[in-house]
Design a protein around this motif. Structure first.
Motif, PDB file in Angstrom:
ATOM      1  N   GLN A   1      -6.873   3.537  13.408  1.00 38.01           N
ATOM      2  CA  GLN A   1      -6.123   4.783  13.514  1.00 38.01           C
ATOM      3  C   GLN A   1      -5.582   5.166  12.138  1.00 38.01           C
ATOM      4  O   GLN A   1      -5.177   4.295  11.369  1.00 38.01           O
ATOM      5  CB  GLN A   1      -4.969   4.623  14.513  1.00 38.01           C
ATOM      6  CG  GLN A   1      -5.437   4.190  15.901  1.00 38.01           C
ATOM      7  CD  GLN A   1      -4.287   3.964  16.854  1.00 38.01           C
ATOM      8  OE1 GLN A   1      -3.250   4.614  16.766  1.00 38.01           O
ATOM      9  NE2 GLN A   1      -4.455   3.025  17.780  1.00 38.01           N
ATOM     10  N   GLN A   2      -5.575   6.461  11.845  1.00 38.64           N
ATOM     11  CA  GLN A   2      -5.168   6.928  10.525  1.00 38.64           C
ATOM     12  C   GLN A   2      -3.648   7.063  10.467  1.00 38.64           C
ATOM     13  O   GLN A   2      -3.069   7.989  11.021  1.00 38.64           O
ATOM     14  CB  GLN A   2      -5.835   8.269  10.216  1.00 38.64           C
ATOM     15  CG  GLN A   2      -7.354   8.177  10.148  1.00 38.64           C
ATOM     16  CD  GLN A   2      -7.991   9.506   9.817  1.00 38.64           C
ATOM     17  OE1 GLN A   2      -7.467  10.262   9.012  1.00 38.64           O
ATOM     18  NE2 GLN A   2      -9.129   9.778  10.441  1.00 38.64           N
ATOM     19  N   ASN A   3      -3.035   6.108   9.788  1.00 38.09           N
ATOM     20  CA  ASN A   3      -1.587   6.119   9.633  1.00 38.09           C
ATOM     21  C   ASN A   3      -1.161   6.560   8.242  1.00 38.09           C
ATOM     22  O   ASN A   3       0.035   6.662   7.979  1.00 38.09           O
ATOM     23  CB  ASN A   3      -1.034   4.720   9.928  1.00 38.09           C
ATOM     24  CG  ASN A   3      -1.323   4.271  11.342  1.00 38.09           C
ATOM     25  OD1 ASN A   3      -0.687   4.707  12.290  1.00 38.09           O
ATOM     26  ND2 ASN A   3      -2.319   3.414  11.490  1.00 38.09           N
TER      27      ASN A   3
ATOM     28  N   HIS B   1       2.516  17.223  13.288  1.00 40.73           N
ATOM     29  CA  HIS B   1       3.905  17.650  13.210  1.00 40.73           C
ATOM     30  C   HIS B   1       4.344  18.176  14.572  1.00 40.73           C
ATOM     31  O   HIS B   1       3.645  18.989  15.186  1.00 40.73           O
ATOM     32  CB  HIS B   1       4.072  18.744  12.151  1.00 40.73           C
ATOM     33  CG  HIS B   1       3.754  18.279  10.760  1.00 40.73           C
ATOM     34  ND1 HIS B   1       4.714  18.111   9.794  1.00 40.73           N
ATOM     35  CD2 HIS B   1       2.568  17.938  10.178  1.00 40.73           C
ATOM     36  CE1 HIS B   1       4.144  17.699   8.674  1.00 40.73           C
ATOM     37  NE2 HIS B   1       2.836  17.587   8.896  1.00 40.73           N
ATOM     38  N   HIS B   2       5.509  17.724  15.018  1.00 44.60           N
ATOM     39  CA  HIS B   2       6.048  18.180  16.292  1.00 44.60           C
ATOM     40  C   HIS B   2       6.712  19.541  16.118  1.00 44.60           C
ATOM     41  O   HIS B   2       7.565  19.714  15.238  1.00 44.60           O
ATOM     42  CB  HIS B   2       7.072  17.180  16.824  1.00 44.60           C
ATOM     43  CG  HIS B   2       6.464  15.868  17.206  1.00 44.60           C
ATOM     44  ND1 HIS B   2       7.205  14.717  17.329  1.00 44.60           N
ATOM     45  CD2 HIS B   2       5.193  15.512  17.494  1.00 44.60           C
ATOM     46  CE1 HIS B   2       6.411  13.730  17.669  1.00 44.60           C
ATOM     47  NE2 HIS B   2       5.181  14.199  17.782  1.00 44.60           N
TER      48      HIS B   2
ATOM     49  N   LYS C   1       8.542  15.697   8.972  1.00 38.99           N
ATOM     50  CA  LYS C   1       7.184  15.292   8.597  1.00 38.99           C
ATOM     51  C   LYS C   1       6.525  14.633   9.795  1.00 38.99           C
ATOM     52  O   LYS C   1       7.172  14.367  10.819  1.00 38.99           O
ATOM     53  CB  LYS C   1       7.230  14.334   7.394  1.00 38.99           C
ATOM     54  CG  LYS C   1       7.843  14.939   6.134  1.00 38.99           C
ATOM     55  CD  LYS C   1       7.969  13.905   5.021  1.00 38.99           C
ATOM     56  CE  LYS C   1       6.616  13.450   4.520  1.00 38.99           C
ATOM     57  NZ  LYS C   1       6.748  12.515   3.378  1.00 38.99           N
ATOM     58  N   GLY C   2       5.236  14.367   9.660  1.00 30.88           N
ATOM     59  CA  GLY C   2       4.530  13.703  10.752  1.00 30.88           C
ATOM     60  C   GLY C   2       5.084  12.320  11.021  1.00 30.88           C
ATOM     61  O   GLY C   2       5.557  11.629  10.121  1.00 30.88           O
ATOM     62  N   ILE C   3       5.004  11.919  12.269  1.00 38.22           N
ATOM     63  CA  ILE C   3       5.523  10.589  12.615  1.00 38.22           C
ATOM     64  C   ILE C   3       4.568   9.834  13.537  1.00 38.22           C
ATOM     65  O   ILE C   3       4.357   8.637  13.360  1.00 38.22           O
ATOM     66  CB  ILE C   3       6.928  10.697  13.243  1.00 38.22           C
ATOM     67  CG1 ILE C   3       7.545   9.312  13.377  1.00 38.22           C
ATOM     68  CG2 ILE C   3       6.906  11.451  14.562  1.00 38.22           C
ATOM     69  CD1 ILE C   3       9.005   9.308  13.677  1.00 38.22           C
TER      70      ILE C   3
ATOM     71  N   LEU D   1       0.849  -1.190   0.000  1.00 42.83           N
ATOM     72  CA  LEU D   1       0.000   0.000   0.000  1.00 42.83           C
ATOM     73  C   LEU D   1       0.885   1.241   0.000  1.00 42.83           C
ATOM     74  O   LEU D   1       1.631   1.483   0.955  1.00 42.83           O
ATOM     75  CB  LEU D   1      -0.913   0.011   1.224  1.00 42.83           C
ATOM     76  CG  LEU D   1      -1.812   1.250   1.386  1.00 42.83           C
ATOM     77  CD1 LEU D   1      -2.768   1.386   0.210  1.00 42.83           C
ATOM     78  CD2 LEU D   1      -2.571   1.196   2.703  1.00 42.83           C
ATOM     79  N   LYS D   2       0.825   2.003  -1.076  1.00 44.44           N
ATOM     80  CA  LYS D   2       1.604   3.230  -1.177  1.00 44.44           C
ATOM     81  C   LYS D   2       0.763   4.391  -0.673  1.00 44.44           C
ATOM     82  O   LYS D   2      -0.358   4.603  -1.138  1.00 44.44           O
ATOM     83  CB  LYS D   2       2.026   3.480  -2.625  1.00 44.44           C
ATOM     84  CG  LYS D   2       2.871   2.370  -3.235  1.00 44.44           C
ATOM     85  CD  LYS D   2       4.238   2.249  -2.546  1.00 44.44           C
ATOM     86  CE  LYS D   2       5.117   1.198  -3.223  1.00 44.44           C
ATOM     87  NZ  LYS D   2       6.421   1.055  -2.554  1.00 44.44           N
ATOM     88  N   CYS D   3       1.301   5.120   0.301  1.00 47.48           N
ATOM     89  CA  CYS D   3       0.564   6.258   0.831  1.00 47.48           C
ATOM     90  C   CYS D   3       1.548   7.217   1.481  1.00 47.48           C
ATOM     91  O   CYS D   3       2.721   6.888   1.692  1.00 47.48           O
ATOM     92  CB  CYS D   3      -0.513   5.808   1.821  1.00 47.48           C
ATOM     93  SG  CYS D   3       0.125   5.302   3.433  1.00 47.48           S
ATOM     94  N   ASP D   4       1.049   8.380   1.825  1.00 46.44           N
ATOM     95  CA  ASP D   4       1.848   9.362   2.556  1.00 46.44           C
ATOM     96  C   ASP D   4       1.689   9.072   4.041  1.00 46.44           C
ATOM     97  O   ASP D   4       0.699   9.425   4.672  1.00 46.44           O
ATOM     98  CB  ASP D   4       1.361  10.780   2.223  1.00 46.44           C
ATOM     99  CG  ASP D   4       2.180  11.846   2.947  1.00 46.44           C
ATOM    100  OD1 ASP D   4       3.124  11.479   3.694  1.00 46.44           O
ATOM    101  OD2 ASP D   4       1.867  13.032   2.782  1.00 46.44           O
ATOM    102  N   TYR D   5       2.668   8.344   4.594  1.00 45.07           N
ATOM    103  CA  TYR D   5       2.603   7.952   5.989  1.00 45.07           C
ATOM    104  C   TYR D   5       3.473   8.810   6.886  1.00 45.07           C
ATOM    105  O   TYR D   5       3.643   8.513   8.064  1.00 45.07           O
ATOM    106  CB  TYR D   5       3.027   6.485   6.145  1.00 45.07           C
ATOM    107  CG  TYR D   5       4.277   6.109   5.388  1.00 45.07           C
ATOM    108  CD1 TYR D   5       5.530   6.562   5.776  1.00 45.07           C
ATOM    109  CD2 TYR D   5       4.194   5.299   4.259  1.00 45.07           C
ATOM    110  CE1 TYR D   5       6.656   6.222   5.083  1.00 45.07           C
ATOM    111  CE2 TYR D   5       5.329   4.945   3.545  1.00 45.07           C
ATOM    112  CZ  TYR D   5       6.561   5.410   3.964  1.00 45.07           C
ATOM    113  OH  TYR D   5       7.689   5.074   3.252  1.00 45.07           O
ATOM    114  N   GLY D   6       4.049   9.856   6.325  1.00 42.18           N
ATOM    115  CA  GLY D   6       4.930  10.696   7.115  1.00 42.18           C
ATOM    116  C   GLY D   6       6.337  10.155   7.097  1.00 42.18           C
ATOM    117  O   GLY D   6       6.874   9.789   6.050  1.00 42.18           O
TER     118      GLY D   6
END
Length: 1611
Positions: A188-190, A390-391, A382-384, A170-175
């Protein structure tokens, strides 16, 4: 080759067995294989480790010679008669050995003259050309891979040479952090836009069949797998919680248990099956204790290593962590924002990178100079935690802590299928909150926030109400949905309501008040615990036994303790590997918790399960933990004064017993805190003997120096705290903050918040108060008490400032004088003037201890149960006898293959073994480079290759594969051909439309699996060909296709093997609905249908299959379904294609299946179904492991077809032997009973004990009439049951208990025993201690006061005095285990063998006898059945039935037929349950005898009187009535003959019945009663003689009839 060389070859092969033994599969050179060079690991499942690069591979590289061995041409091998079985031990190619077997067993076969095999003589080498080497010095692959996993406890190795495990399909923007396959459908949205949660409703709302168990996540498993001791649900919800599995997963190759494991809701996945609490995923938080468990893989550190608390780490370019001093060569551009991020990393890591210009403390200045234009710095970039989160760090912050200052939301958020884009300009930011992003409901909270901020149009909010309300499951049922999680929270199945887990934000799904009386899981209730009829819950097994978790599951504690007040549920041992598994008890407990609302039926032996002891474990008294959670009487300080501690324990002033190392550890264990304070006073005699207690005192002295209010209190006799019940507790000058030590634990709140009563007061969940803060009616745990608003106004939270930024960090303290002590909270240093910064500080410990008071100690105490100083009885030293073997029976030499495992077990450890086992392992890069795979060394190229389990692929096994795990077994209940079938071969194939992608084959021996099944656990892989991956990605986003089309299916094809033929029996076909998931557990039990074997119901009776195929039934469909199975060699939709390879590839007697290996294996070659005792890819290899009779005489050897070669056979032993080779003789127990009492019945029970519950476990019991002279018991165990009890029944009253023997750790016993009487405890105690509650506290003193005492008992415990008589061991004892209900007439039933339904003895009440107490000896209680042969009685009863019907109609209700336990005769008897009916029966029997006489006398007299009266009227005065009456009496006197005879014939029975009532009948009495009984029927039988012949009128009329005339003529 001469014979000498041949001998050397054999010696080399034997040496090879001792060094290494590897069976290598899939070595054929073929284009398009997705796996090759495979080794099998058999460990609770069948796992194939192969080189898997994740793509279709070209032809493998060929080697021209045997690089680490000797080359043998086929011709040379034939000349030397070297068998294929010997060659298998050479660790070469199984396929090439199979090819050699083709010509070895048939010398006429042609072969390539250049064909050769390699003998891998180099230790540890293996391979087709011996090209590989086992890196680790182990004899077996299973041992080597275990060694590789154990090396992972050094986390540094994985960070240096390992990889981050990723799911790539599954290719996605996961941070920043790539997906773990467990991120898919985890709620949960990963991925950005939440695409990782697509179509997950199909699983969430899935419905299972009536014979299936529904896992919490929606998966289904067969009902028989529920609570069988082995987790089958991927979420583990079918079994009790296993706290140790997480660590096992990190360090043990439990592939199917761990790689398929889904972590609990409030946990985070480490990627390898290990789970950690969500709090620990956030490595920068300092709020929760840091003593918890981290991932061995350090996955939670990846891509943000610098933020770890207390560590100086640097993130490498690949996201892994490097230790301090790392040189990062990837840093090239240090300008602008890049330089700011670099400085931020240096600040967070304290300068971990070697060129960092600052070390954290002095980074603020550099950041201010170089980053003026950037107020916020985002790291990671990026988000983790979530891709949208985002921290953010403020530039001029204090860098001494690593927690981010806040979070900024950027990206696309999905809220119940509504997509909400959020940009940086929307300014969606949150101040850092340690509890915010640790919750699994974080997404819901984010959705609530953006909606409140107005980022969603009002028209769009309507979409949030939709939750697939009108959808249906794959089996056509509507979704079980109740909108409990308020929009925009996620949609959950109604089966999650009251399941013990918080799924909704705000915990609405576990609301006790709202759903207390509403049952939302009625469809699956039989598999869920219901607290009570008044409190409906849906608790799975995994939610039970969680003492102190705070989850308000059952108000009556039925989810934690047996029946709410017994042992902890987790103490019930349910493990598939344990001999004494108690799984059936848990199934019975849960299943029957909802009997009023379900149809739960449990058919197994319930004799133990239904008698749960509600008594507390004896070892739980006075141990400082509450076991009675209602009254807490087990820790009563007055009663505990009588308790006796173990010699090594510390005894509190309350009498409680604790471990010595708990003294002065900063945590109160004694309820009066006497283990921490007042330790310098006078000690008890018991504590005086503790030599190490003086050392503990010094620790207390050191801790006193860190206590608060040191300038007010004298710690020798005072405890410091804010005072309770005073108007201004913080006014310490007016209200001195000290209490006397005697006030601790007295049940009165003297310290604010009940700090002095934390071991006596209870919290809202009826657990010890501990450090929980109670605010009005609510309770908050220690860590959150001063963070959430509920208790922020509490005096105990006065140190916090929640109104401004001044002194507002979590560990900052506002002192009583108003100053701020930075980061001073509970650091064991006085930084406020009075030391108030150290007030109300919990001792350092794990996070669990923060929520569950003294959790670790409680677990230790529970698990450390042991039995010591048990005396031997009869007295005398019993020497343990070594195992008796059948060595003289094993005269033949087994083949090398069959003995390899035996040699491994018996080998002696050499010096190299010692060094490899005991020396600290070196940090070898090869142990870590293959991640979850195994490294093999290619010496010719100096390279390491990785072989991966099915769950991973890639050159370094770094990617998660798409797969199915299958758990199954064959149900042979309806299989009709058991005797003729030697073996069943099951071929399981994974189909994509008409194409087979993967296959697996297993074997079943029918005669051994009909009563006890063996689970098959294996994987089937989806192909990773370009077309397959493209289709999987397309299908993932095509919901319509997922709902309507099911291209994947699994097929089980069953072949029956006899000695000479293979017969295909049929197939089971199952569609795969959840192929869109990366990993799915398919669990099914194929069951042969009832019509199987019935030719009239065979669906193939009218088939239309062509000549190239055979009709076979679809066994899991109705009787009209069939398929056309292609004959050997044929394939295609209509079996029109013939594979020429089948003419030579497979053995002649095998079945050749073209195109059946699948895309994963070798697609070019067919799949061969081997005949019996053959194996191998081509079936030319022969299983010869049993040829040498390795099991010995009178044993049966059976082949296992183990592909690893480590266990090639198993033995079925004769009755008196056991062991894997039947090498051990079962030892016997022989006891001569030296006792002469007169008893009615006796029972001998053999017991062991189960830890940690300390209960007696019954192994065997034997029942006797009278007292046995000898007792024999042959057991199949290494040790005999440690104790035998003799129960004696002199009558129907309570039995007397005796000890026959107590022999711990013995293998046999053969001696005379004089049984030792065990009185009831109340007979040994003074009248003052007879109370059932208080008596148990005095049990130790029973032994101390009577050194000769060995045993005693009560209704709950069976107690044995220690050898030194100082203490007693009391075991939970089921006194009802010998009860049964097979006796009649109120008789007492005593059960013998629990598995034998007719093994019992009946003790009868007075006036009853017989094996079943079926014979009544009371007056008029006899029946003909009890006096006569049953068959004659039945015939007689038929004749007399009509006569007795009216007067004995009541007997029809109580008649029953019974069969004696030791007789085949069926008796017809009456079983009266009440005395009223019994009395009524005797009365009616008496009337039966007297009524005919009375009725006839009265009626005859009345008839004569009436006749005389009429005639006197007609004659007038000629004859008076009196004279006429006398005349009629004289004329009709013969009418009195019959009633007189009737009463005379009944008189003997009446006399004997009263005379013999309630006396035992012997032969003479029985015959007399029988004669009297038959005599009573004489008048009925002689009616003609008695009625007709004496009457002149009847006789005259009779003589005029034809019969009469013939009779007179005959006379």
């Amino acid at each position: 080759m001469n014979k000498f060389v041949f001998v050397l070859a054999i010696i080399a092969s034997v040496n090879n067995i001792n060094e290494a033994f590897v069976l290598l599969y899939n070595t054929e050179n073929s284009i398009g294989m997705e796996e090759f060079n495979c080794i099998y690991l058999i460990k609770n499942s069948t796992i194939k480790y192969c080189i898997r690069h994740g793509q279709r591979l070209p032809k493998s590289e060929e080697f021209s010679n045997c690089s680490n061995g000797e080359q043998w041409k086929f011709s040379e091998l034939l000349d030397e008669e070297i068998s294929p079985s010997q060659i298998l031990t050479w660790s070469s190619s199984v396929e090439k050995t199979d090819d050699y077997a083709r010509i070895f067993y048939n010398r006429s076969e042609n072969f390539n003259k250049d064909a050769y095999l390699c003998n891998c003589t180099q230790p540890g080498s293996f391979g087709k050309n011996c090209e590989y080497e086992l890196i680790f010095d182990e004899l077996l692959f299973s041992e080597a891979i275990q060694s590789a996993h154990e090396a992972k406890n050094i986390t540094q190795g994985h960070q240096l040479w390992g990889d981050i495990l990723c799911y790539e399909t599954l290719k996605c923007d996961y941070g920043m952090l790539c997906l773990d396959w467990r991120n898919i459908c985890d709620g949960q949205q990963n991925c950005m836009e939440g695409i990782d949660e697509e179509n997950c409703d199909k699983l969430e709302f899935n419905e299972c069949g009536e014979d299936e168990y529904r896992c919490v996540n929606g998966m289904c498993i067969p009902e028989e797998y529920w609570l069988d001791g082995q987790p089958d649900c991927m979420d583990g919800s079918d079994e009790m919680p296993d706290d140790g599995l997480s660590t096992k997963c990190a360090l043990t190759p439990l592939v199917i248990d761990c790689d398929d494991r889904i972590c609990p809701l409030h946990s985070w996945s480490c990627g390898d099956g290990q789970c950690i609490l969500s709090f620990y995923r956030h490595i920068y938080q300092s709020f929760y204790p840091t003593g918890g468990t981290y991932c061995y893989s350090m996955r939670e550190f990846n891509h943000m290593c610098e933020t770890a608390v207390g560590k100086s780490l640097w993130t490498k370019p690949n996201g892994m962590c490097a230790e301090f001093g790392y040189k990062d060569d990837s840093i090239a551009d240090l300008s602008g924002y890049n330089k700011c991020i670099y400085l931020t990393r240096c600040a967070l890591s304290s300068g971990a990178e070697v060129e960092c210009p600052c070390n954290g403390i002095n980074c603020t200045v550099l950041l201010s100079i170089n980053c003026m234009e950037f107020e916020l710095l985002f790291y990671p970039r990026k988000g983790i935690i979530r891709p949208t989160i985002h921290h953010a760090y403020i530039r001029n912050r204090n860098w001494s802590y690593t927690e981010p200052d806040g979070h900024v939301l950027i990206g696309i958020l999905q809220c119940r299928r509504l997509l909400i884009p959020i940009s940086f300009d929307d300014n969606v930011a949150f101040e850092y909150d340690q509890t915010f992003i640790t919750l699994p409901q974080t997404d819901a909270l984010l959705c609530y926030s953006v909606i409140r901020m107005g980022l969603v149009l009002e028209s769009e909010t309507k979409q949030l109400e939709t939750c697939w309300n009108d959808s249906f499951t794959f089996n056509g049922r509507p979704y079980a949905f109740y909108n409990i999680c308020h929009p925009p929270d996620r949609c959950i199945s109604q089966y999650r309501i009251r399941d013990g887990q918080f799924d909704c934000y705000g915990m609405a799904d576990e609301n006790l008040t709202e759903f207390k009386h509403t049952n939302h899981c009625y469809n699956i209730q039989k598999h869920r615990l219901q607290c009570s009829t008044e409190e409906t819950t849906c608790l799975p097994a995994s939610a039970l036994g969680q003492i102190g978790t705070g989850n308000p599951n059952c108000e009556n504690s039925y989810d934690k303790l047996i029946h709410g007040n017994g042992s902890v549920l987790t103490s019930i041992s349910c493990t598939i590997y344990e001999e004494n598994s108690e799984c059936h008890q848990l199934r019975y407990y849960i299943g029957n918790s909802s009997i009023p609302n379900s149809s739960f039926v449990y058919t197994q032996d319930e004799s133990n399960a239904q008698y749960y002891s509600t008594a507390l474990p004896f070892r739980g008294y006075c141990d400082s933990f509450w076991h009675d959670h209602v009254t807490h009487y087990d820790e009563n300080s007055t009663l505990c004064q009588q308790w006796v501690c173990k010699e090594h324990q510390f005894q509190c002033r309350t009498g409680q017993c604790i471990e010595l190392n708990w003294v002065c550890d900063g945590e109160w264990d004694c309820s009066d805190a006497s283990d921490e304070f007042g330790i310098f006073g006078n000690w008890s005699d018991h504590n005086e003997r503790l030599l190490a207690l003086n050392d503990r005192k010094m620790i207390c002295l050191a801790q006193y120096k860190t206590l608060p209010f040191f300038d007010f209190c004298d710690f020798d006799y005072e405890y410091p705290c804010y005072r309770a019940s005073v108007p201004r507790p913080l006014d310490i000058y007016t209200y001195r903050p000290c209490i006397n030590l005697t006030q601790i634990g007295d049940g009165i709140e003297d310290c604010y918040g009940g700090l002095d009563e934390k071991n006596t007061f209870q919290d809202c969940q009826e657990q010890m108060l501990g450090y929980t803060l109670k605010c009005d009616s609510q309770c908050v745990n220690y860590l959150q008490a001063c963070v959430i608003p509920i208790c922020e106004m509490s005096v105990l939270c006065s140190y916090r400032n929640n109104t401004s930024e001044f002194c507002s960090k979590p560990n900052d303290v506002v002192c009583l004088n108003g100053t701020c002590a930075k980061n001073a909270r509970c650091d064991k240093k006085h930084q406020c003037s009075h030391g108030e910064d150290e007030h109300w500080c919990m001792p350092s410990g794990s996070l669990t201890d923060s929520f569950i008071y003294r959790y670790r100690k409680q677990q230790y105490r529970w698990r450390s149960a042991s039995i010591a100083d048990i005396p031997n009885f009869p007295k005398g030293n019993i020497r343990p006898i070594p195992k008796t073997t059948k060595g003289d029976l094993l005269k033949s030499t087994p083949s090398l293959l069959s003995t390899r495992n035996h040699l491994r077990k018996d080998r002696r450890m050499n010096p190299r073994d010692v060094s490899s086992k005991n020396v600290e392992p070196q940090l070898d890069w090869r142990r870590y480079t293959c991640n979850q795979g195994f490294p093999i060394y290619l010496s010719s190229k100096n390279e390491t290759h990785c072989i991966c389990p099915p769950t991973y692929y890639g050159y370094k096994c770094q990617f998660f594969s798409d797969r199915l795990s299958v758990v199954t077994h064959l149900d042979l209940t309806e299989f009709w051909n058991l005797n003729e079938t030697r073996l069943l071969t099951v071929v399981v194939t994974l189909h994509f439309l008409e194409t087979i992608e993967d296959h697996y084959m297993f074997h079943v021996t029918p005669i051994f699996t009909t009563t006890k099944y063996v689970k098959q656990r294996f994987f089937l892989l989806y192909s990773r060909s370009n077309d397959s991956i493209k289709h999987k990605k397309w299908r993932y986003f095509n919901r319509t296709d997922i709902i309507n089309q099911h291209p994947y299916s699994i097929q089980f094809t069953i072949y029956s093997l006899s000695d000479k033929r293979i017969n295909e029996l049929g197939s089971f076909h199952y569609p795969i609905y959840f192929d869109f998931l990366p990993a799915f557990r398919f669990s099914v039990v194929p069951k042969f249908p009832k019509w199987f074997g019935n030719s009239t119901a065979d669906p193939c009776s009218n088939s239309s299959c062509n000549s190239n195929s055979l009709c076979k039934p679809l066994l899991n469909q109705n009787t009209t379904m069939f398929y056309c199975s292609c004959k050997s060699g044929y394939s295609g939709k209509n079996c029109e294609q013939y594979d020429a390879k089948c003419s030579s590839y497979c053995h002649n007697n095998s079945v050749c299946l073209s195109n059946s290996r699948g895309l994963i294996g070798n697609p070019d070659n067919p799949l061969c179904i081997c005949p019996f005792s053959h194996f191998g890819p081509r079936c030319f290899l022969r299983s010869e492991a049993c040829n040498s009779n390795p099991c010995g005489a009178n044993s049966t050897c059976h082949l296992t077809y183990d592909p690893s070669g480590e266990n090639s056979f198993f033995c079925v032993c004769p009755k008196n032997f056991y062991g894997d080779r039947c090498q051990y003789e079962k030892m016997s127990i022989h006891i001569v009973v030296n006792m002469t009492d007169s008893v009615a019945a006796s029972l001998v029970q053999f017991y062991d004990y189960l830890l940690p519950r300390m209960i007696l476990h019954l192994y065997n019991q034997q029942v006797f009439r009278g007292l046995p002279k000898t007792v024999r018991y042959i057991h199949g165990r290494e040790q005999i049951p440690f104790m035998s009890i003799l129960k004696i029944y002199k009558d129907m009253t309570k039995p007397a208990y005796f000890i026959l023997y107590i022999q711990p750790n013995s293998t046999t016993i053969d001696r005379t025993s004089t049984p030792e009487w065990c009185p009831h405890a109340t007979d040994l105690l003074s009248p003052n201690n007879i109370s059932s509650i208080s008596a148990v506290f005095s049990y130790h003193h029973i032994c101390r006061n009577d050194p000769s005492r060995i045993c005693f008992y009560d209704s709950d415990y069976f107690c044995i005095c220690q050898e030194d008589s100082k203490r007693v061991h009391c075991f939970g004892h089921n006194t009802l285990v010998d009860t049964c209900d097979s006796c009649m007439s109120g008789g007492k039933c005593i059960k013998g063998d629990l598995k034998n339904p007719i093994d019992f003895v009946c003790l009868c009440r007075s006036c009853y006898q017989g094996e079943l107490c079926e014979i009544s000896l009371e007056a008029f209680g006899f029946t003909i059945d009890t006096l006569l042969n049953p068959r004659v009685a039945i015939n007689s009863s038929i004749i007399t039935l009509l006569i007795h019907l009216v007067m004995h109609i009541h007997e029809l209700v109580y008649y029953r037929t019974v069969q004696g336990p030791h007789s085949s005769a069926v008796l017809c008897i009456t079983d009266f349950h009440t005395n009223i009916v019994d009395t009524y029966n005797r009365t009616m029997t008496f009337i039966h005898h007297m009524a005919p006489f009375c009725v006839q006398i009265v009626t005859i007299t009345l008839l004569i009187a009436f006749t005389a009266r009429r005639r006197s009227k007609t004659t007038g005065k000629r004859m008076t009535f009196t004279r006429q009456l006398i005349k009629q009496f004289s004329t009709q006197k013969e009418l009195y003959t019959m009633p007189t005879i009737i009463i005379l014939s009944a008189l003997p029975q009446i006399i004997l019945t009263f005379s013999l009532a309630c006396t035992e009948l012997n032969g003479l009495k029985q015959h007399a009663l029988l004669v009297a009984y038959l005599l009573s029927f004489a008048p009925q039988l002689l009616g003609f003689v008695l009625y007709v012949l004496p009457s002149s009128a009847y006789k005259k009329e009779f003589s005029e009839t034809k019969i009469g005339k013939s009779f007179i003529k005959w006379m």
